[in-house]
Scaffold this motif. Sequence first.
Motif, PDB file in Angstrom:
ATOM      1  N   UNK A  36       0.827  -1.202   0.000  1.00 13.43           N
ATOM      2  CA  UNK A  36       0.000   0.000   0.000  1.00 13.43           C
ATOM      3  C   UNK A  36       0.868   1.262   0.000  1.00 13.43           C
ATOM      4  N   UNK A  37       1.933   1.260   0.784  1.00 17.65           N
ATOM      5  CA  UNK A  37       2.793   2.435   0.905  1.00 17.65           C
ATOM      6  C   UNK A  37       3.783   2.556  -0.249  1.00 17.65           C
ATOM      7  N   UNK A  38       4.257   1.428  -0.755  1.00 18.07           N
ATOM      8  CA  UNK A  38       5.235   1.462  -1.844  1.00 18.07           C
ATOM      9  C   UNK A  38       4.607   1.931  -3.161  1.00 18.07           C
ATOM     10  N   UNK A  39       3.375   1.532  -3.418  1.00 18.26           N
ATOM     11  CA  UNK A  39       2.640   1.937  -4.617  1.00 18.26           C
ATOM     12  C   UNK A  39       3.455   1.707  -5.891  1.00 18.26           C
ATOM     13  N   UNK A  40       4.028   0.527  -5.989  1.00 15.88           N
ATOM     14  CA  UNK A  40       4.817   0.174  -7.159  1.00 15.88           C
ATOM     15  C   UNK A  40       4.244  -1.111  -7.752  1.00 15.88           C
ATOM     16  N   UNK A  41       3.497  -0.983  -8.814  1.00 19.78           N
ATOM     17  CA  UNK A  41       2.783  -2.124  -9.392  1.00 19.78           C
ATOM     18  C   UNK A  41       3.692  -3.100 -10.121  1.00 19.78           C
ATOM     19  N   UNK A  42       4.977  -2.758 -10.272  1.00 19.23           N
ATOM     20  CA  UNK A  42       5.895  -3.667 -10.958  1.00 19.23           C
ATOM     21  C   UNK A  42       6.532  -4.660  -9.997  1.00 19.23           C
ATOM     22  N   UNK A  43       6.269  -4.504  -8.692  1.00 18.27           N
ATOM     23  CA  UNK A  43       6.893  -5.373  -7.694  1.00 18.27           C
ATOM     24  C   UNK A  43       6.035  -6.612  -7.438  1.00 18.27           C
ATOM     25  N   UNK A  44       6.704  -7.693  -7.032  1.00 18.89           N
ATOM     26  CA  UNK A  44       6.010  -8.930  -6.669  1.00 18.89           C
ATOM     27  C   UNK A  44       6.209  -9.191  -5.181  1.00 18.89           C
ATOM     28  N   UNK A  45       5.111  -9.454  -4.484  1.00 19.20           N
ATOM     29  CA  UNK A  45       5.136  -9.668  -3.042  1.00 19.20           C
ATOM     30  C   UNK A  45       4.758 -11.105  -2.723  1.00 19.20           C
ATOM     31  N   UNK A  46       5.588 -11.744  -1.893  1.00 17.41           N
ATOM     32  CA  UNK A  46       5.298 -13.103  -1.432  1.00 17.41           C
ATOM     33  C   UNK A  46       5.420 -13.121   0.084  1.00 17.41           C
ATOM     34  N   UNK A  47       4.428 -13.670   0.750  1.00 17.54           N
ATOM     35  CA  UNK A  47       4.485 -13.849   2.189  1.00 17.54           C
ATOM     36  C   UNK A  47       4.313 -15.316   2.527  1.00 17.54           C
ATOM     37  N   UNK A  48       5.066 -15.782   3.520  1.00 18.48           N
ATOM     38  CA  UNK A  48       4.888 -17.169   3.950  1.00 18.48           C
ATOM     39  C   UNK A  48       4.932 -17.256   5.461  1.00 18.48           C
ATOM     40  N   UNK A  49       4.309 -18.294   5.959  1.00 18.39           N
ATOM     41  CA  UNK A  49       4.310 -18.570   7.387  1.00 18.39           C
ATOM     42  C   UNK A  49       4.153 -20.069   7.569  1.00 18.39           C
ATOM     43  N   UNK A  50       4.596 -20.558   8.720  1.00 17.74           N
ATOM     44  CA  UNK A  50       4.438 -21.984   9.005  1.00 17.74           C
ATOM     45  C   UNK A  50       3.027 -22.296   9.502  1.00 17.74           C
ATOM     46  N   UNK A  51       2.289 -21.233   9.877  1.00 17.89           N
ATOM     47  CA  UNK A  51       0.925 -21.400  10.378  1.00 17.89           C
ATOM     48  C   UNK A  51      -0.082 -21.340   9.237  1.00 17.89           C
ATOM     49  N   UNK A  52      -0.766 -22.435   9.012  1.00 17.09           N
ATOM     50  CA  UNK A  52      -1.787 -22.471   7.966  1.00 17.09           C
ATOM     51  C   UNK A  52      -2.943 -21.542   8.304  1.00 17.09           C
ATOM     52  N   UNK A  53      -3.272 -21.436   9.579  1.00 19.55           N
ATOM     53  CA  UNK A  53      -4.359 -20.540   9.990  1.00 19.55           C
ATOM     54  C   UNK A  53      -4.026 -19.093   9.652  1.00 19.55           C
ATOM     55  N   UNK A  54      -2.773 -18.706   9.912  1.00 17.10           N
ATOM     56  CA  UNK A  54      -2.359 -17.336   9.609  1.00 17.10           C
ATOM     57  C   UNK A  54      -2.444 -17.063   8.115  1.00 17.10           C
ATOM     58  N   UNK A  55      -1.992 -18.015   7.309  1.00 13.96           N
ATOM     59  CA  UNK A  55      -2.015 -17.838   5.859  1.00 13.96           C
ATOM     60  C   UNK A  55      -3.447 -17.754   5.342  1.00 13.96           C
ATOM     61  N   UNK A  56      -4.345 -18.543   5.904  1.00 14.71           N
ATOM     62  CA  UNK A  56      -5.752 -18.444   5.508  1.00 14.71           C
ATOM     63  C   UNK A  56      -6.310 -17.052   5.790  1.00 14.71           C
ATOM     64  N   UNK A  57      -5.946 -16.479   6.934  1.00 16.51           N
ATOM     65  CA  UNK A  57      -6.382 -15.127   7.259  1.00 16.51           C
ATOM     66  C   UNK A  57      -5.738 -14.094   6.345  1.00 16.51           C
ATOM     67  N   UNK A  58      -4.480 -14.343   5.965  1.00 14.62           N
ATOM     68  CA  UNK A  58      -3.757 -13.397   5.115  1.00 14.62           C
ATOM     69  C   UNK A  58      -4.449 -13.212   3.766  1.00 14.62           C
ATOM     70  N   UNK A  59      -5.127 -14.240   3.282  1.00 15.38           N
ATOM     71  CA  UNK A  59      -5.788 -14.142   1.983  1.00 15.38           C
ATOM     72  C   UNK A  59      -6.982 -13.190   2.018  1.00 15.38           C
ATOM     73  N   UNK A  60      -7.385 -12.749   3.201  1.00 16.03           N
ATOM     74  CA  UNK A  60      -8.465 -11.770   3.302  1.00 16.03           C
ATOM     75  C   UNK A  60      -7.982 -10.357   2.968  1.00 16.03           C
ATOM     76  N   UNK A  61      -6.659 -10.169   2.923  1.00 17.42           N
ATOM     77  CA  UNK A  61      -6.109  -8.855   2.622  1.00 17.42           C
ATOM     78  C   UNK A  61      -6.339  -8.510   1.144  1.00 17.42           C
ATOM     79  N   UNK A  62      -6.579  -7.237   0.883  1.00 16.75           N
ATOM     80  CA  UNK A  62      -6.714  -6.757  -0.494  1.00 16.75           C
ATOM     81  C   UNK A  62      -5.324  -6.467  -1.030  1.00 16.75           C
TER      82      UNK A  62
END
Length: 285
Positions: free
Chosen positions: A115-141
């Motif tokens: 949101x702050x970087x506002x650079x549409x050419x960048x690729x963002x990847x997030x990972x976690x060992x918690x499946x519950x956390x990752x399921x919640x992360x998919x709610x982000x826009x």
Amino acid sequence: MKKIERGAQFVAQNLQLFCCPVCQADFTKVVEHSVFCAHKHQFDLSKKGTLYLIKHGVTSDYDDDEMWQARRILLQAGLFDPIIHAIIAQMDQPTNANILDIGCGEGSVLHRLEELRQNKTESYVGFDISKRAINLATQQETTGFFCVADLAALPFRDKSFDYLIDIFSPSAYHEFKRVQTDQGKLLKIIPNANYLGELRRALYDKNDEKHAYSNQKVLDLFYQHYPEAKTQRISYEFELTPKLFENLLKMTPLQWGASKARLQEVAQKGLTKISVDVTLLMGEK
């Protein structure tokens, strides 16, 4: 577009980032909602558009929906905003930068970075060992991609990320260096002695080992791997409403060793502000 379709599209467009967690071969293709490596190992996208990229079962003390929801409430209220701004200040604006959030939790930091970087050419990847956390992360826009992965065996290709963001997560520096580009940066946040100090001192007596904290061992280990590392202290106070304090108690592992009686006492008294005191470590190859 459905989340599973969006996830498939991201992987297809960024195959150069990933490798197989089973055999370490490159990912080579996406067929409908399945991803294949060069040795034909298959990984199916979840309905939420995520990949499970751990080759063994895992258990985690952090696999708790209530804790992750509480973290999201605090972060969306701005608890880590000065930290995120400090991280961004250490990042250039290169074209097509790849950014990895290590131990991304429920995704609020990755979302705020984008949101702050506002650079549409960048690729963002997030990972976690918690499946519950990752399921919640998919709610982000976000245009970013989330997966379940183990930081000790990263499912990413060598020299694939320009920036590695690590906020309070453990470290596997041999893996971090492997996926870090030659000009890339590891930006790691570690707590200082007074991080959430008011809560720490309220929950534990002076003779308890958790009453005080030192990050010296963590700092020494970082310098072993990044001898030319730079540091920046980030310190501020964050105001708490009763509801935010309630969620702070749910969010922090500080509560885990406290007695029920002390937790109830602290919950009743509450806190109107909390100290955020951390160090940003900046490591380059």
